[in-house]
Design an enzyme around this catalytic site. Structure first.
Site, PDB file in Angstrom:
ATOM      1  NE  ARG A 115      -1.768  -1.461   3.481  1.00 36.81           N
ATOM      2  CZ  ARG A 115      -2.017  -1.628   4.755  1.00 36.81           C
ATOM      3  NH1 ARG A 115      -3.239  -1.462   5.206  1.00 36.81           N
ATOM      4  NH2 ARG A 115      -1.074  -1.975   5.609  1.00 36.81           N
ATOM      5  CG  HIS A 167      11.195 -22.008   4.626  1.00 38.75           C
ATOM      6  ND1 HIS A 167      10.265 -21.540   5.501  1.00 38.75           N
ATOM      7  CD2 HIS A 167      12.325 -22.175   5.325  1.00 38.75           C
ATOM      8  CE1 HIS A 167      10.816 -21.447   6.694  1.00 38.75           C
ATOM      9  NE2 HIS A 167      12.069 -21.813   6.618  1.00 38.75           N
ATOM     10  CE  LYS A 181      15.502 -25.162   6.291  1.00 42.12           C
ATOM     11  NZ  LYS A 181      16.464 -24.085   6.148  1.00 42.12           N
ATOM     12  CG  ASP A 206       5.430 -20.141  13.812  1.00 42.00           C
ATOM     13  OD1 ASP A 206       5.003 -19.632  12.750  1.00 42.00           O
ATOM     14  OD2 ASP A 206       6.611 -19.996  14.196  1.00 42.00           O
ATOM     15  CG  HIS A 221       8.289 -25.532   9.263  1.00 46.91           C
ATOM     16  ND1 HIS A 221       8.022 -25.222   7.949  1.00 46.91           N
ATOM     17  CD2 HIS A 221       8.408 -24.345   9.894  1.00 46.91           C
ATOM     18  CE1 HIS A 221       7.984 -23.915   7.805  1.00 46.91           C
ATOM     19  NE2 HIS A 221       8.206 -23.354   8.965  1.00 46.91           N
TER      20      HIS A 221
END
Ligand SMILES: NC(=O)c1ccc[n+]([C@@H]2O[C@H](COP(=O)([O-])OP(=O)(O)OC[C@H]3O[C@@H](n4cnc5c(N)ncnc54)[C@H](OP(=O)(O)O)[C@@H]3O)[C@@H](O)[C@H]2O)c1
Length: 491
Positions: free
Chosen positions: A50, A179, A183, A236, A241
């Site tokens: 923005r 992500h 790896k 989280d 993960h």
């Protein structure tokens, strides 16, 4: 489009381009791929947020990000300028449908051009942004959308996001990024298991005693207090993960190295996880929250002070003992452990094998340590196999454990690409293998939700631990009750 030289023509739109993720990870990753020659001369990057900036102002921000996050030896002034010239800035509010006409006008490459929309912004925007893209006619056949984690904060919100995004884009063009899957070592885990005949015959309950997955961080909430305090370590880290890593260890060999074959096998693992009940949450999980302490000799405040809420009950540390109910893994616990403000930054998978069935060497029982395979994701990606060996020299048969190391840095010289580099180019190529499918995300939430519910029903606060320690003593108690110990870093 891929050119014969191996480079790609595409437009990549980063929503949230001025944010932390974009500047710390995405811009540096794109620079590295450009420097490696993978971006065709007409490839463009559209930075969207923005705030109002000219192209030149944002290019200056991007140069600053490169200076901060790319090693100086890998920065070349000419390449930086060529990369900066690819970037265009568009100030628009992602939740205003009317603003998308300007984006559509800028994306003038025609229907065959690959366009990647990278949503580096909070998940509450995902559904609306995709619907706005569709309304502006931007969900063309070669358009893909990348969603950053977290996909929702429970099953219902994840399903709502998947539904809304699914109205605008077909599943094969939705890339939910984790992500960790980008790896090198994580992909090497698949090579280790499925490109070598050695491990598969011993990869089961008959030989494996248990598996540990640890993702330890030294950092605290680092300016992300607002998000983190709503999420906590279970949402989280474990939901995405650590469960993804568990899947790669536990999955059956896929029949082909294709996106759906691999993801089907991971999904079966998630579906085979034994659901926790209110009672087993008490025995199979530990949650903790750090108090003030010291990491690397530097004093740090407690979590509650960092988030400025003394009543916060958000967990910054979790251990979960998971059971995969299959023929291969029945009775083999998977211990998942993650936390902030721990003494080391260390992510690893440890496959602990059973002890030898009968010991023939006299007087060495106390030295005997069962074999373990350690797959290190960070730092220093690599794999080591810990074996019992004879201590050299005379003096009888003395035994000691020693690691056989495969350090990627030593074996494959040259720089290691960051996970985001690999994943961004996979999106451009249209290969979703290393991205989470909607059913994987939802299955993971289905398993995590009873843990959240169990904690809520117990009503206990998380157990305190001192910053710089390995979590509350209950985390050690949980594994030691089973006659096992946490793997210590032996490098
Ligand atoms: N940071 C990380 O390491 C990390 C790691 C994994 C996942 N993630 C996820 O990635 C996402 C982004 O994280 P972040 O840390 O980069 O967040 P951030 O630093 O807060 O950045 C948010 C970005 O979104 C833009 N934005 C906010 N509202 C907007 C709107 N209505 N229209 C257009 N742009 C808008 C902001 O710029 P303006 O305010 O100028 O609009 C800013 O560029 C989050 O979902 C986070 O959970 C982050």
């Amino acid at each position: 489009m891929r050119h014969p030289s191996g480079s790609f023509s595409f437009d990549l739109v980063i929503f949230g381009a001025t944010g932390d993720l974009s500047l710390r990870k995405l811009i540096p990753a794109l620079y590295q791929r450009d420097a490696a020659g993978q971006l065709e001369s007409d490839a463009r990057i559209f930075a969207v947020a923005r705030a109002s900036h000219s192209d030149d102002e944002f290019r200056a921000i991007a140069r600053g990000a490169l200076q901060e996050h790319v090693p100086a030896a890998e920065l070349n002034a000419e390449q930086v300028e060529r990369f900066a010239a690819r970037i265009h800035y568009l100030s628009l509010d992602a939740s205003h449908a009317g603003d998308y006409q300007r984006l559509a006008a800028a994306l003038d490459g025609g229907p065959e051009r690959i366009v990647v929309f990278y949503l580096a912004m909070a998940p509450r925007f995902f559904g609306a942004v995709c619907q706005n893209l569709a309304a502006a006619g931007l969900n063309r056949p070669e358009a893909r959308v990348v969603l950053e984690k977290p996909i929702g904060q429970d099953l219902a919100s994840a399903q709502a996001i998947n539904r809304a995004v699914g109205h605008a884009f077909p599943e094969e063009r939705i890339f939910r990024i984790d992500h960790y899957l980008g790896k090198e070592t994580v992909q090497n885990l698949m090579a280790l298991r499925f490109a070598n005949a050695l491990f598969e015959p011993i990869w089961h309950r008959g030989v494996v005693d248990h598996v540990q997955v640890t993702v330890a961080e030294k950092i605290g909430v680092e300016g992300r207090a607002g998000y983190y305090d709503q999420a906590g370590a279970l949402r989280d880290m474990i939901q995405n993960h650590l469960l993804q890593l568990l899947c790669l260890v536990a999955m059956e060999p896929p029949n082909a190295f294709s996106a759906d074959a691999v993801r089907d096998e991971k999904l079966k693992v998630l579906q085979a996880l034994r659901p926790l009940t209110e009672r087993s949450v008490a025995t199979h999980t530990v949650r903790g929250q750090y108090r003030a302490g010291a990491v690397d000799g530097v004093a740090v405040p407690g979590y509650a002070e960092e988030v400025e809420d003394h009543a916060t009950t958000t967990e910054t540390f979790v251990v979960v003992k998971a059971d995969v109910e299959t023929w291969r893994w029945a009775g083999v616990p998977f211990y998942l452990r993650t936390g902030k403000r721990l003494p080391q930054r260390r992510s690893e998978i440890v496959v602990q094998f059973r002890p030898v069935p009968h010991l023939i060497f006299p007087g060495v029982a106390s030295e005997m340590v069962p074999n373990r395979l350690v797959i290190r994701l960070q730092p220093d990606e690599g794999i080591s196999l810990h074996m019992m060996t004879k201590v050299p020299g005379p003096g009888g048969m003395r035994l000691r454990q020693a690691p056989l190391n495969l350090s990627f840095a030593d074996t494959f010289r040259g720089r290691q690409a960051d996970a985001y580099e690999r994943l961004l180019m996979d999106v451009v190529r249209g290969n979703p293998m290393l991205f989470m499918r909607n059913d994987e995300v939802e299955s993971a939430w289905r398993w995590v939700e009873p843990i959240l519910a169990g904690w809520q029903a117990q009503g206990d606060a998380p157990k305190p631990y001192t910053a710089g320690s390995w979590g509350p003593s209950a985390a050690i108690g949980l594994i030691e009750r089973d006659g096992r110990t946490w793997h210590e870093d032996m490098r």
